[in-house]
Design a protein around this motif. Structure first.
Motif, PDB file in Angstrom:
ATOM      1  N   GLU D  13     119.421  50.505-119.052  1.00  0.00           N
ATOM      2  CA  GLU D  13     118.723  50.360-117.778  1.00  0.00           C
ATOM      3  C   GLU D  13     118.570  51.723-117.102  1.00  0.00           C
ATOM      4  O   GLU D  13     117.497  52.063-116.585  1.00  0.00           O
ATOM      5  CB  GLU D  13     119.510  49.397-116.877  1.00  0.00           C
ATOM      6  CG  GLU D  13     118.683  48.953-115.693  1.00  0.00           C
ATOM      7  CD  GLU D  13     119.284  47.725-115.018  1.00  0.00           C
ATOM      8  OE1 GLU D  13     120.007  46.952-115.677  1.00  0.00           O
ATOM      9  OE2 GLU D  13     119.031  47.558-113.808  1.00  0.00           O
ATOM     10  N   GLY D  14     119.617  52.507-117.135  1.00  0.00           N
ATOM     11  CA  GLY D  14     119.548  53.864-116.587  1.00  0.00           C
ATOM     12  C   GLY D  14     118.560  54.722-117.360  1.00  0.00           C
ATOM     13  O   GLY D  14     117.768  55.475-116.777  1.00  0.00           O
ATOM     14  N   ALA D  15     118.587  54.591-118.681  1.00  0.00           N
ATOM     15  CA  ALA D  15     117.702  55.409-119.513  1.00  0.00           C
ATOM     16  C   ALA D  15     116.235  55.075-119.238  1.00  0.00           C
ATOM     17  O   ALA D  15     115.377  55.967-119.139  1.00  0.00           O
ATOM     18  CB  ALA D  15     118.027  55.187-120.990  1.00  0.00           C
ATOM     19  N   LEU D  16     115.951  53.779-119.087  1.00  0.00           N
ATOM     20  CA  LEU D  16     114.553  53.380-118.838  1.00  0.00           C
ATOM     21  C   LEU D  16     114.111  53.805-117.438  1.00  0.00           C
ATOM     22  O   LEU D  16     112.936  54.134-117.222  1.00  0.00           O
ATOM     23  CB  LEU D  16     114.387  51.863-119.027  1.00  0.00           C
ATOM     24  CG  LEU D  16     114.469  51.391-120.483  1.00  0.00           C
ATOM     25  CD1 LEU D  16     114.455  49.860-120.561  1.00  0.00           C
ATOM     26  CD2 LEU D  16     113.318  51.964-121.320  1.00  0.00           C
ATOM     27  N   LYS D  17     115.053  53.805-116.484  1.00  0.00           N
ATOM     28  CA  LYS D  17     114.725  54.255-115.134  1.00  0.00           C
ATOM     29  C   LYS D  17     114.418  55.759-115.148  1.00  0.00           C
ATOM     30  O   LYS D  17     113.472  56.229-114.494  1.00  0.00           O
ATOM     31  CB  LYS D  17     115.927  53.966-114.211  1.00  0.00           C
ATOM     32  CG  LYS D  17     115.546  53.554-112.802  1.00  0.00           C
ATOM     33  CD  LYS D  17     116.777  53.312-111.923  1.00  0.00           C
ATOM     34  CE  LYS D  17     117.468  51.987-112.238  1.00  0.00           C
ATOM     35  NZ  LYS D  17     118.625  51.729-111.337  1.00  0.00           N
ATOM     36  N   ALA D  18     115.199  56.519-115.898  1.00  0.00           N
ATOM     37  CA  ALA D  18     114.957  57.962-116.018  1.00  0.00           C
ATOM     38  C   ALA D  18     113.596  58.219-116.672  1.00  0.00           C
ATOM     39  O   ALA D  18     112.837  59.101-116.247  1.00  0.00           O
ATOM     40  CB  ALA D  18     116.078  58.609-116.844  1.00  0.00           C
ATOM     41  N   LEU D  19     113.300  57.426-117.702  1.00  0.00           N
ATOM     42  CA  LEU D  19     112.011  57.536-118.394  1.00  0.00           C
ATOM     43  C   LEU D  19     110.864  57.301-117.412  1.00  0.00           C
ATOM     44  O   LEU D  19     109.877  58.051-117.376  1.00  0.00           O
ATOM     45  CB  LEU D  19     111.970  56.471-119.497  1.00  0.00           C
ATOM     46  CG  LEU D  19     111.125  56.722-120.740  1.00  0.00           C
ATOM     47  CD1 LEU D  19     111.693  57.898-121.523  1.00  0.00           C
ATOM     48  CD2 LEU D  19     111.137  55.474-121.635  1.00  0.00           C
ATOM     49  N   ALA D  20     111.000  56.250-116.608  1.00  0.00           N
ATOM     50  CA  ALA D  20     109.940  55.898-115.659  1.00  0.00           C
ATOM     51  C   ALA D  20     109.764  57.000-114.619  1.00  0.00           C
ATOM     52  O   ALA D  20     108.640  57.320-114.212  1.00  0.00           O
ATOM     53  CB  ALA D  20     110.251  54.562-114.987  1.00  0.00           C
ATOM     54  N   GLY D  21     110.879  57.596-114.194  1.00  0.00           N
ATOM     55  CA  GLY D  21     110.794  58.693-113.237  1.00  0.00           C
ATOM     56  C   GLY D  21     110.053  59.890-113.814  1.00  0.00           C
ATOM     57  O   GLY D  21     109.246  60.537-113.131  1.00  0.00           O
ATOM     58  N   ALA D  22     110.305  60.152-115.087  1.00  0.00           N
ATOM     59  CA  ALA D  22     109.633  61.269-115.752  1.00  0.00           C
ATOM     60  C   ALA D  22     108.142  60.990-115.901  1.00  0.00           C
ATOM     61  O   ALA D  22     107.297  61.863-115.641  1.00  0.00           O
ATOM     62  CB  ALA D  22     110.263  61.510-117.125  1.00  0.00           C
ATOM     63  N   VAL D  23     107.802  59.780-116.288  1.00  0.00           N
ATOM     64  CA  VAL D  23     106.389  59.424-116.472  1.00  0.00           C
ATOM     65  C   VAL D  23     105.638  59.516-115.139  1.00  0.00           C
ATOM     66  O   VAL D  23     104.519  60.047-115.075  1.00  0.00           O
ATOM     67  CB  VAL D  23     106.254  58.007-117.080  1.00  0.00           C
ATOM     68  CG1 VAL D  23     104.806  57.524-117.030  1.00  0.00           C
ATOM     69  CG2 VAL D  23     106.770  57.986-118.524  1.00  0.00           C
ATOM     70  N   ALA D  24     106.274  59.035-114.073  1.00  0.00           N
ATOM     71  CA  ALA D  24     105.609  59.083-112.757  1.00  0.00           C
ATOM     72  C   ALA D  24     105.332  60.530-112.352  1.00  0.00           C
ATOM     73  O   ALA D  24     104.246  60.845-111.854  1.00  0.00           O
ATOM     74  CB  ALA D  24     106.481  58.385-111.708  1.00  0.00           C
ATOM     75  N   LYS D  25     106.292  61.409-112.576  1.00  0.00           N
ATOM     76  CA  LYS D  25     106.098  62.828-112.227  1.00  0.00           C
ATOM     77  C   LYS D  25     105.018  63.464-113.109  1.00  0.00           C
ATOM     78  O   LYS D  25     104.178  64.226-112.622  1.00  0.00           O
ATOM     79  CB  LYS D  25     107.424  63.583-112.388  1.00  0.00           C
ATOM     80  CG  LYS D  25     107.342  65.086-112.239  1.00  0.00           C
ATOM     81  CD  LYS D  25     106.794  65.546-110.885  1.00  0.00           C
ATOM     82  CE  LYS D  25     107.816  65.367-109.772  1.00  0.00           C
ATOM     83  NZ  LYS D  25     107.312  65.849-108.454  1.00  0.00           N
TER      84      LYS D  25
END
Lengths: 141, 141, 141, 141
Positions: D13-25
């Motif tokens: 869950e943390g990894a996917l949240k980090a991924l989403a943060g990177a994609v948004a940026k």
């Protein structure tokens, strides 16, 4: 004894002609194929992946061609009881799958063709068309 | 004849949606999974390893996805008599394990999903959930 | 947002036409070449090794093609200060050697050509002939 | 001394949240990226390749993430005089390219993020967004 001996080499012109013969037959059969032509050292000479051919069959077509060049006979003639052992001990390229044929001209094996993506029978038929296109000896499977 | 032909590509948004659908189904089933999404060329698009999923099943999920994309059909449809020969001659990625499904939209295979760490049946169920999440054609195993 | 997006694919007919264009130019220059055509995913579509071409340049032609497809630009545009780091971290296929050009048609990169065995300038000239044969956008190195 | 010691693990869950943060940026910056999240053992946890990202930068993003997890510090801090020697002796994964950041929470390095396909500065900015999305310690490059 002699230090050297004469031999024949398959040219790139011959390899491309064999490739074209295989593609024409595959189109006639309506099957998309990977076609690999190697020289007598098993080194890649020519290749094509037709539209819609299975991607991983590139590797099986390569393994079939290398095996046929190595053994100077059609693939699928190994004893089934040994084929997996040979495949592994042979470094992965040695295969007993149908569809690899040696290219024999004037009695010499000068390379091989490997075909993959269709049924075994289709692969063999397309490989034989490659041989026919350059007047190589026919290889009954 | 034409030099190009039109086709569809799976977007990263689609890939992430498929991934999320798979994870939700895996959580519902209570099984930790590795989920791999590849494009039609077998190249990695998206991946997640869930907490507790088997580490090496990352590679099996990858092989399942690549095979399903290559062959444009669910894995586990190869003739069992050939599957080991194909796996070896295909360079190791070609697998007949259950859990790889092609992603077919508008009649085109635009990629595949591979799932590994559960039982074969669980892997397939989770892979089907990935397809459902992006309205891809269902693939009965 | 969308799950898919439209794109173009290079056909095997286009790939073989590009290959033939490259071979004709190499013959005109009197240099034996390895010519590799890959699709936009870096997967092999067509290949030929001309008589007398360097055997190991098969691999450099492959790396050039894959890099040009990956980066959608001619190889040799990387910052020289980074090229070795990128080559290693990129798994060996990423190269800054001259002779890899993207195949761009209708503004889309649908694959790439890589040429290896001549001088860098010859490799580029032969690669450009491949592009010209299929009316792809010219790529000044 | 003790046989075991407590530690923290990054969840999927943390990894996917980090991924989403990177994609948004990355979307905000208008640059397509490959984003890799690994655990503290350098094993892949989550990945996405955005539409248009360079294919081979999947591998560089992976190398950056593994290096940052291994060394528990941002990549690009190695002595430039040693970086190629370390890259080779380290088996190819050890890289000094910008764009790999450790994921540090409560003072522990629990994984890393690697980003590749943009400029070095863009890669770092996107990696920092991944950290921010899960309240990990910021890593100035």
């Amino acid at each position: 004894m002699a230090t050297t001996k004469p031999s024949l080499k398959l040219t790139h012109e011959g390899a491309l002609k064999a490739l074209a013969g295989a593609v024409a037959k595959a189109e006639e059969l309506g099957v998309a194929q990977n076609v690999t032509i190697v020289d007598d050292g098993g080194n890649l000479l020519a290749f094509v992946r037709m539209d819609g051919a299975k991607l991983l069959s590139r590797e099986t077509s390569m393994s079939k061609a290398i095996t046929a060049a190595s053994h100077r006979q059609p693939t699928s003639r190994l004893n089934p009881a040994d084929e997996i052992k040979l495949a592994i001990a042979g470094g992965g390229r040695l295969t007993n799958l149908e569809g690899g044929l040696p290219i024999v001209i004037a009695g010499q094996c000068i390379g091989a063709v490997g075909v993959g993506s269709g049924t075994g029978a289709q692969d063999v038929e397309v490989a034989r068309a490659a041989l026919a296109a350059i007047d190589a000896e026919d290889q009954k499977p």
